[in-house]
Design a protein around this motif. Structure first.
Motif, short mmCIF file in Angstrom:
data_model
loop_
_atom_site.label_atom_id
_atom_site.label_comp_id
_atom_site.label_asym_id
_atom_site.label_seq_id
_atom_site.Cartn_x
_atom_site.Cartn_y
_atom_site.Cartn_z
N GLN A 47 22.99 -49.97 38.25
CA GLN A 47 23.82 -49.50 37.47
C GLN A 47 25.22 -50.33 37.50
OE1 GLN A 47 23.08 -45.42 36.42
NE2 GLN A 47 26.41 -45.19 36.62
N ASN A 90 26.79 -56.69 26.22
CA ASN A 90 26.29 -55.82 25.60
C ASN A 90 24.77 -55.75 25.73
OD1 ASN A 90 27.92 -53.64 26.16
ND2 ASN A 90 28.68 -53.17 23.86
N GLU A 147 25.19 -46.95 29.95
CA GLU A 147 26.57 -46.75 28.15
C GLU A 147 27.28 -45.60 29.24
OE1 GLU A 147 26.65 -47.45 25.40
OE2 GLU A 147 26.27 -49.64 25.92
N GLN A 148 26.88 -44.37 29.69
CA GLN A 148 28.00 -43.44 30.56
C GLN A 148 29.30 -44.33 31.58
OE1 GLN A 148 28.80 -40.84 29.30
NE2 GLN A 148 30.17 -40.74 30.29
N ARG A 202 31.26 -46.41 29.41
CA ARG A 202 32.42 -46.09 28.64
C ARG A 202 33.67 -45.51 30.11
NH1 ARG A 202 28.21 -42.70 26.26
NH2 ARG A 202 28.16 -43.78 24.81
N GLU A 229 21.92 -55.17 28.82
CA GLU A 229 20.56 -54.22 28.28
C GLU A 229 19.63 -55.44 28.05
OE1 GLU A 229 17.51 -51.53 26.60
OE2 GLU A 229 19.54 -51.24 27.90
N THR A 288 18.83 -45.67 32.89
CA THR A 288 18.79 -45.14 31.33
C THR A 288 19.79 -46.14 31.29
OG1 THR A 288 20.21 -43.05 32.01
CG2 THR A 288 17.35 -42.80 32.14
N PHE A 289 19.49 -45.88 29.44
CA PHE A 289 20.49 -46.47 29.18
C PHE A 289 21.67 -45.91 28.59
CE2 PHE A 289 22.33 -46.74 24.59
CZ PHE A 289 22.56 -47.99 24.42
N ASP A 290 21.47 -44.40 28.78
CA ASP A 290 22.45 -43.40 28.43
C ASP A 290 22.79 -43.53 29.94
OD1 ASP A 290 21.94 -42.79 26.14
OD2 ASP A 290 20.78 -40.65 26.56
N ASP A 291 22.26 -43.88 30.84
CA ASP A 291 23.42 -43.47 32.42
C ASP A 291 24.50 -44.89 32.32
OD1 ASP A 291 22.35 -41.51 33.64
OD2 ASP A 291 20.83 -42.80 34.43
#
Length: 288
Positions: A78, A256, A278-279, A282, A260, A273-276
């Motif tokens: 990450q 981006n 993205e967060q 951000r 990915e 994960t994708f959400d991890d």
């Protein structure tokens, strides 16, 4: 942890079965120090003779990795994706602004956010050299891909030296056990006039050498070599992820999308994960 459990299970099952079958440990414990000295000493001497100092140091670290596991964890992947997102965005906005970061990564405020990656010379070198090539207008994507592929192959080959050295030792141990056993037989033959019970103990002690060589080869050193190879192969995906992300960006994909692509390239066990991701990105934008 698995390595320790595996060793304990192996030793317990082998010697436990021997004792349950009526075997006596006195013969083994009496012969073990001498046989171990011959076999272990010969294996160590052959290892030192066959490898250079760099490989020897590498192998010591590899043995430690058997107990610690692969170097790169999920959080490291990450962090890598976040690092590359920041660097490629700077490159996209103004190529001149990226130069201080790739020319002096130790002084870069971007790299400083990810100290574990910064300490890894191979990862930093791959990132900086490839971005430098992009700035130098290496317009041929395939040319950069070839450079990255050669660099990745070299890294993988270097990382497996320890595993190969351990495997060579494992292959030699059964033969060294036979050497120790033959020496035991020679000693026994010199005492052929002794009573049968003494000769039986001496022959049993000689056979401990054969047992010890085979046991160490297939019960300890061989599995260690396989584990080291597995760890280093999994760690190599970290560098392959860097390469895949940079190549994707060279194909003029948005940052981006490149991130990915790289995320999906990571092994499932350590893939964020994708959400991890993205967060985390951000949060970087908010901090900026």
């Amino acid at each position: 942890m698995n390595a320790i459990i595996g060793m304990l299970v192996t030793v317990a099952m082998v010697f436990g079965g021997y004792l349950l079958a009526g075997g006596k440990m006195e013969i083994i414990t009496h012969a073990l120090p001498f046989e171990g000295m011959m076999i272990g000493g010969a294996a160590l001497g052959a290892f030192l003779a066959a490898n250079d100092l760099t490989t020897i140091k590498h192998t010591v670290g590899d043995i430690a990795s058997v107990f610690k596991g692969p170097k790169w964890k999920k959080q490291d992947y990450q962090d890598l994706l976040c690092l590359m997102h920041e660097l490629l965005n700077v490159l996209k906005q103004n190529p001149v602004d990226i130069e201080p970061h790739i020319e002096a990564p130790n002084e870069s405020d971007i790299f400083a956010k990810y100290p574990k990656i910064l300490k890894d010379h191979s990862a930093v070198e791959m990132i900086c050299d490839t971005i430098r090539s992009m700035i130098m207008n290496f317009d041929n994507v395939h040319q950069v891909e070839e450079l990255l592929e050669a660099q990745l192959e070299g890294l993988q080959e270097d990382s497996l030296h320890g595993a190969h050295a351990l495997q060579n030792m494992a292959d030699a141990l059964p033969a060294l056990g036979i050497v120790a056993a033959v020496l035991g037989v020679i000693k026994t033959m010199a005492a052929i006039d002794k009573p049968p019970e003494i000769l039986g103990g001496m022959i049993g002690g000689a056979l401990v050498g054969t047992f010890l060589g085979v046991f160490l080869a297939y019960g300890i050193v061989g599995p260690f070599a396989n584990k080291v190879k597995h760890n280093r192969t999994e760690e190599h995906f970290f560098y392959a992820t860097i390469g895949g992300l940079l190549v994707s960006n060279l194909h003029h994909n948005p940052v981006n999308i490149s991130v990915e692509v790289a995320r999906r390239h990571a092994p499932a066990r350590v893939r964020p994960t994708f959400d991890d991701v993205e967060q985390a990105i951000r949060e970087l934008k908010k901090a900026a």
